[in-house]
Design an enzyme around this catalytic site. Structure first.
Site: not given
Ligand code: NAD
Ligand code: UDP
Length: 323
Positions: A146, A150, A192, A205, A207, A210, A212, A278
């Site tokens: 991916y 891209k 979710f 996935y 802890d 991470q 977003r 991110r």
């Protein structure tokens, strides 16, 4: 403005269906191309009777011959479980799809917009990510089909622009959510919400630390539209995303609260090459397009939860087994 003939590849998908709706409502002559790999007609069923909407079942890895003024190139599986299902096909879709729409744009003198992605930044060492950051992508990992597809598409866009003067617009889209997401796409927001409404455990996935930055789909569609009509001397790339950054655990807690669910949060094994953080730097979008997102995560999640409550989730076919 006169009526324009507009092609939307991947127009039956999550983002594409919202874009087609907007363009049809505006009175444009809209052609939607889709092979329905990760979508179904229900997303665009309400448009099928409009005289200014046309649906073509077609795979963009094969050539297309149409006369158009504008092209939005969205065709590509976007959820990790979808694009990793047949990685070679994913790469072909990005690369051959780009070559086909660019060839069409060159022949028709059309403007062509590429739906690129924040994944071109990989697992970024620069935070937040400006367009000038070149990224940290693992070229041989499971996400590479991916990410590198891209990236190759962006290269093709800029080479057609430099060598053939094709009018291009490249948009790097950050995580987007909203109604019409496939309930079985395995992306975090849909997972979710589906889990919360079913009273199942919400699966984090790793802890859950991470991060977003989640953008509501209406903000994205406005950004794509503004980029298509933006300054002639601005081909991009431009980040379109909501800078509000959340950990995945915070997202899980918010979904449980807003849906009034009694579900619990559980941890699952971390995903390979999962970006740790991110967040878009949207300085350029503000300056060049006068664009910024208007819908906060809580508000957007509420609308998305309402949508998930309104559909019969069991009637949706899971496109791939791995989500
Ligand atoms: P989606 O999977 O809902 O939509 C993609 C559409 O493309 C689907 O209708 C699918 O059937 C179609 N498609 C896939 N391969 C095709 C092929 N070979 N030929 C014809 N049609 C094909 O995904 P989405 O979230 O709506 O994403 C739309 C675009 O935006 C994609 O290009 C994606 O990479 C990009 N993007 C999305 C996000 C996001 O968070 N939603 C983030 C970054 C980039
Ligand atoms: N994720 C998660 N639980 C899920 C689905 C995803 O914790 O049920 C995490 C995933 O590991 C990633 C983040 O949520 O860190 C966003 O995943 P998604 O697949 O939505 O998008 P992407 O990784 O492409 O940004």
């Amino acid at each position: 403005m006169s009526i324009r003939r507009i092609l939307v590849t991947g127009g039956a998908g999550f983002v594409g269906s919202h874009l087609c709706e907007r363009l049809v409502n505006e009175g444009q002559d809209v052609i939607c191309i889709d092979n329905f790999f990760t979508s179904q007609k229900s997303n665009i069923a309400h448009l099928l009777n409009s005289p200014n909407f046309e649906l073509i079942r077609h795979d963009v890895t094969h050539p297309m011959w149409l006369e158009v003024d504008e092209i939005y190139n969205l065709a590509c599986p976007a959820a990790p479980g979808h694009y990793q299902y047949n990685p070679i096909k994913t790469m072909k879709t990005s690369v051959l799809g780009a070559i086909h729409v660019l060839g069409m744009a060159k022949r028709c003198n059309a403007t062509v917009l590429q739906a690129s992605t924040s994944e071109v930044y990989g697992d970024p060492e620069v935070h937040p990510q400006p367009e000038s950051y070149r990224g940290a992508v693992n070229p041989i990992g499971p996400r590479a089909c991916y990410d590198e597809g891209k990236r190759a598409a962006e290269t093709l866009f800029f080479d057609y622009h430099r060598h053939n003067r094709v009018k291009i617009k490249v948009v790097r889209i950050f995580n987007t959510y909203g109604p019409n997401m496939h309930p079985h796409d395995g992306r975090v927001v849909s997972n979710f919400i589906r889990q919360a409404l079913a009273g199942e455990d919400l699966t984090i996935y790793g802890d859950g630390s991470q991060t977003r930055s989640f953008q509501y789909v209406d903000d994205l569609v406005e950004g794509l539209y503004r980029m298509m009509h933006g300054p002639d001397d601005f081909p991009g790339p431009v980040n379109i995303g909501n800078p509000g950054e959340f950990t995945i655990r915070q997202l899980a807690e918010m979904v449980i609260e807003l849906s009034g669910s009694k579900s619990k949060i559980v941890q699952r094994e971390a995903v390979v090459d999962d970006p740790k953080q991110r967040q878009p730097d949207i300085t350029l979008a503000k300056a060049k397009l006068d664009w910024q997102p208007n819908i906060a995560l809580r508000e957007g999640l509420q609308k998305t939860i309402e949508y998930f409550r309104s559909i019969d989730i069991d009637s949706f076919r899971a496109p791939t087994p791995n989500y």
